[in-house]
Each structure stands twice: as C-alpha cells, then as structure tokens.
Scaffold this active site. Structure first.
Site, short mmCIF file in Angstrom:
data_model
loop_
_atom_site.label_atom_id
_atom_site.label_comp_id
_atom_site.label_asym_id
_atom_site.label_seq_id
_atom_site.Cartn_x
_atom_site.Cartn_y
_atom_site.Cartn_z
N GLY A 14 -32.03 7.39 26.55
CA GLY A 14 -31.06 8.59 26.19
C GLY A 14 -29.56 8.28 26.82
O GLY A 14 -29.33 7.94 27.94
N ARG A 75 -33.61 3.38 21.43
CA ARG A 75 -34.90 3.23 22.11
C ARG A 75 -35.71 2.13 21.24
O ARG A 75 -35.79 2.51 20.07
CB ARG A 75 -35.78 4.44 22.10
CG ARG A 75 -34.94 5.72 22.92
CD ARG A 75 -36.05 6.87 23.01
NE ARG A 75 -35.37 7.85 23.41
CZ ARG A 75 -35.03 8.35 24.58
NH1 ARG A 75 -35.31 7.49 25.61
NH2 ARG A 75 -34.42 9.43 24.62
N ASP A 106 -36.16 5.58 32.98
CA ASP A 106 -37.24 5.11 33.41
C ASP A 106 -37.74 3.98 32.53
O ASP A 106 -38.25 2.68 32.85
CB ASP A 106 -38.01 6.17 33.26
CG ASP A 106 -39.60 6.02 34.15
OD1 ASP A 106 -39.31 5.59 35.31
OD2 ASP A 106 -40.51 6.03 33.43
N THR A 129 -29.38 8.61 33.51
CA THR A 129 -30.40 9.43 32.77
C THR A 129 -29.96 10.88 33.11
O THR A 129 -29.85 10.99 34.47
CB THR A 129 -31.73 9.42 33.02
OG1 THR A 129 -32.39 10.35 32.73
CG2 THR A 129 -32.05 8.97 34.40
N ASP A 131 -31.93 13.33 33.57
CA ASP A 131 -33.17 13.94 34.16
C ASP A 131 -33.38 13.63 35.65
O ASP A 131 -33.88 14.33 36.05
CB ASP A 131 -34.43 13.01 33.21
CG ASP A 131 -34.54 13.17 31.80
OD1 ASP A 131 -33.72 14.27 31.34
OD2 ASP A 131 -35.31 12.43 31.35
N ASP A 133 -34.79 11.33 37.21
CA ASP A 133 -35.95 11.37 37.62
C ASP A 133 -36.50 9.73 38.10
O ASP A 133 -37.66 9.53 38.25
CB ASP A 133 -36.89 11.38 36.56
CG ASP A 133 -36.64 10.73 35.26
OD1 ASP A 133 -35.68 10.24 35.27
OD2 ASP A 133 -37.54 10.72 34.31
N ARG A 175 -37.47 15.89 30.61
CA ARG A 175 -38.60 15.15 30.30
C ARG A 175 -39.96 15.64 31.11
O ARG A 175 -40.12 16.78 30.85
CB ARG A 175 -38.51 13.60 30.34
CG ARG A 175 -39.54 12.77 29.42
CD ARG A 175 -39.27 11.44 29.56
NE ARG A 175 -37.96 11.01 28.93
CZ ARG A 175 -37.98 10.59 27.64
NH1 ARG A 175 -38.93 10.72 26.92
NH2 ARG A 175 -36.90 10.29 27.20
#
Ligand code: F6P
Length: 326
Positions: A14, A75, A106, A129, A131, A133, A175
């Site tokens: 992303g 992706r 990730d 990202t 996110d 994360d 996510r």
C-alpha cells in the site's frame, strides 16, 4: 561481501504519504556517496517485468511534497514464488544492481527477507505504511499524515453529529493494528475507540455504552479500527440499532482517502532521515535490516524482528482516552 556500486530502489504494498520523500532521500544520499541508483517501478513486479530506469538527482526533484509514489507500487503475487524471485534476481544482475532499498510494510519486508536469504543480496527496508504496525520504529512513514487526515474528517463529522444528536461509528484503516484508531480518537476528541488489540479482552461497545456517555453529551463519535477482529463499523452500528434502538446511528468509512495527500512535516523529515540512513547502512555493509527511529535515534532492526514481533499498543493511551471522554 562485495562492494556495492549500484542501489535499486522500489516501493511496495500500500502506498503511504512520504514514500516520495524517502525515494528522494535514498536517491540523493546514494549519489552523494558515489553510488549509482536504479528506480524499479511497481514494486517487486518491476523487477520481474524489467521496468527499471537509472535515477539521477533530477528524477527526484519536486517530489518531497507529493503523496503516493512516483515509482508506483503493487502487491506482487509472482514474487512470493521461487520462480518469480529467480526472474527478479536475473533482472538485477542484468542491470548491475547489487543492493536493494525496499520501502513498504510488513508484506514487502517479508518478501525482502526471503529474497535476501535466497540470493545473498544486501536488502535494506524502510518502514512505509500508514498502519504504523512495524516493530522497532516509533512511527512509520505515512502514519502521521494519515492520522491528520483522520482528524480533518472527524472534525467535519462532528459538526453534523452534533447538529443531529447522532452516534457516529467512523471506520479507519490499520489492517490488524489499532494505532490510527486509538490515536485518531484521542486527537479528535472522540468518545471511544474500538481496536483489534483488545477485541478478545472486553466487549468494547458494551463498555462504551455502559460508561453512560449520554449523560453529558447528545452526540458521540466512536472510531472503529477496520479488522476481522473488530468486525468493522457496520457491525457495531447494526448491534446498536438492534440493542439500543433509541440511538440515531450513522456510519462513515474513511477508506482510501487516508492513504493520500501531501505528507506532513513529520513524515517528510522521518522519510528523509530514514532514506539517508539506508544508504549509510549500505556503506557500512549492513544487510537485511529495517531502518527505524526510536527515541529520535536511528536504529537497525533485523527483518526477522521487525516483521515477526507485534508492535505493542500502549495501554496508557486507552486510559487517556477513557479519562478524557467523560
Ligand atoms: O497497509 C495499508 C492499508 O491501507 C491497510 O490499512 C488496509 O487494510 C490495506 O492497506 C488496504 O489495501 P488495498 O489498498 O490493497 O485495498
């Protein structure tokens, strides 16, 4: 270990605001250190389809302020197969690329880790990202911008929520991580956040309703993190409609607008520092690490740690939100 002469750079997964600032930083720092740079388009797919061009300093002029990624992203399923990675390796050899900088989340760093092991290529990851994360860095490139986009949207939703005395469930991305939801809730003054990290611990909706939020306010905003673990905003809206029909409920799913926009100062500086550090790492013969920032210091985080470890969410933040939303 051979001496690196040419660095390939790609963005994968992303997109995130600040990726362009990172591309600029890696390119310019590499050239500054006497290295050649090749831009690889559409992530790992560009290695397989041979979309690779030489990057000079001018290729990255006027991009620090742009959202998205000038290198495009994808992706790539094919890269998850040994056959795909072999084609990618052959393209690298043809173009004389002897190290890779991968900007992504990730999944992208997982791909880099496997590729590096199979072909003994120095791979350096940058956490890109929204996110947030990835373990081993305080924030990821794009997270701060996405957070600010959420605030802008929630401020607007609050106007209409207040006018109509409504309860809004606002779904944000992330996510399986609740950083955007929890910090988005604190920063926008939302009444609650429902996040995956606590989904098995308590019934977060029940907790919110039981907190008696209607005592002091007629309108409320609950930020819900997208995730199979939370079930998403629609799920909670349906529950409230069934269990508490007296509430006037609406849902807003912010979606991909969270991924766009001009990066904030924080993300531009983060991307610039991480990008320059990626080239330092290559010059130091580092390999297979993600570059992160912890307590304002650059750190090298082995891929295995960055990918495997879950980045913990601070319980203190949950308590702050609870205390301030009475
Ligand atoms: O990882 C970034 C992210 O925006 C997640 O927050 C979200 O779940 C996912 O990507 C959406 O992916 P796509 O753009 O492929 O639908």
């Amino acid at each position: 270990m051979g001496i690196v002469k040419c660095v390939g750079i790609l963005t994968s997964g992303g997109d995130a605001p600040g990726m362009n600032a990172a591309i600029r930083a890696v390119t310019r720092a590499a050239i500054y250190n006497g290295l050649q740079v090749k831009g690889i388009y559409r992530g790992y797919r560009g290695l397989i389809t041979d979309e690779i061009v030489e990057f000079k300093s001018q290729n990255v002029s006027n991009i620090i302020q742009l959202g998205g990624t000038i290198l495009k992203t994808a992706r790539c399923k094919e890269f998850t197969t040994p056959e795909g990675r072999k084609i990618a390796y052959e393209a690298m050899q043809r173009h004389g690329i002897d190290a890779l900088v991968i900007i992504g989340g990730d999944g992208s760093l997982t791909g880099a880790r496997i590729f590096a092991q199979e072909y003994n290529i120095p791979c350096i990851g940058l956490p890109g990202t929204i996110d947030n994360d990835l373990y081993g860095t305080d924030t990821t490139i794009g997270y701060d911008t996405a957070l600010n986009t959420i605030l802008d949207a929630v401020d607007k939703i609050r106007d209409t929520a207040t006018s109509h005395d409504r309860l809004f469930f606002v779904e944000v991305m992330g996510r399986d991580a609740g950083f955007l939801a929890l910090n988005g809730a604190i920063a926008s003054g939302a009444e609650a956040a429902i996040i995956p990290e606590f989904s098995t611990e308590v019934d977060q909706l029940e907790e919110f309703i039981k907190s008696g939020f209607r005592k002091s306010k007629n309108s409320s905003i609950v930020i819900v993190a997208e995730s199979e673990l939370t079930g998403g905003a629609m799920h909670y809206a349906e529950r409230v409609k069934n269990e508490y029909p007296q509430y006037d409920v609406r849902v807003t799913i912010l979606g991909h607008l969270q991924r766009g926009g001009s990066p904030t100062a924080h993300d531009r500086i983060l991307a610039s520092r991480l990008g320059a550090a990626a080239i330092d790492a290559i010059m130091e013969d580092q390999r297979n690490v993600m570059i992160g920032i912890e307590n304002d210091e650059i750190v090298y985080v082995p891929f295995s740690k960055a990918i495997k470890n879950d980045k913990p969410i601070k319980r203190e933040l949950v308590n702050v939100l609870r205390a301030l939303s009475i």
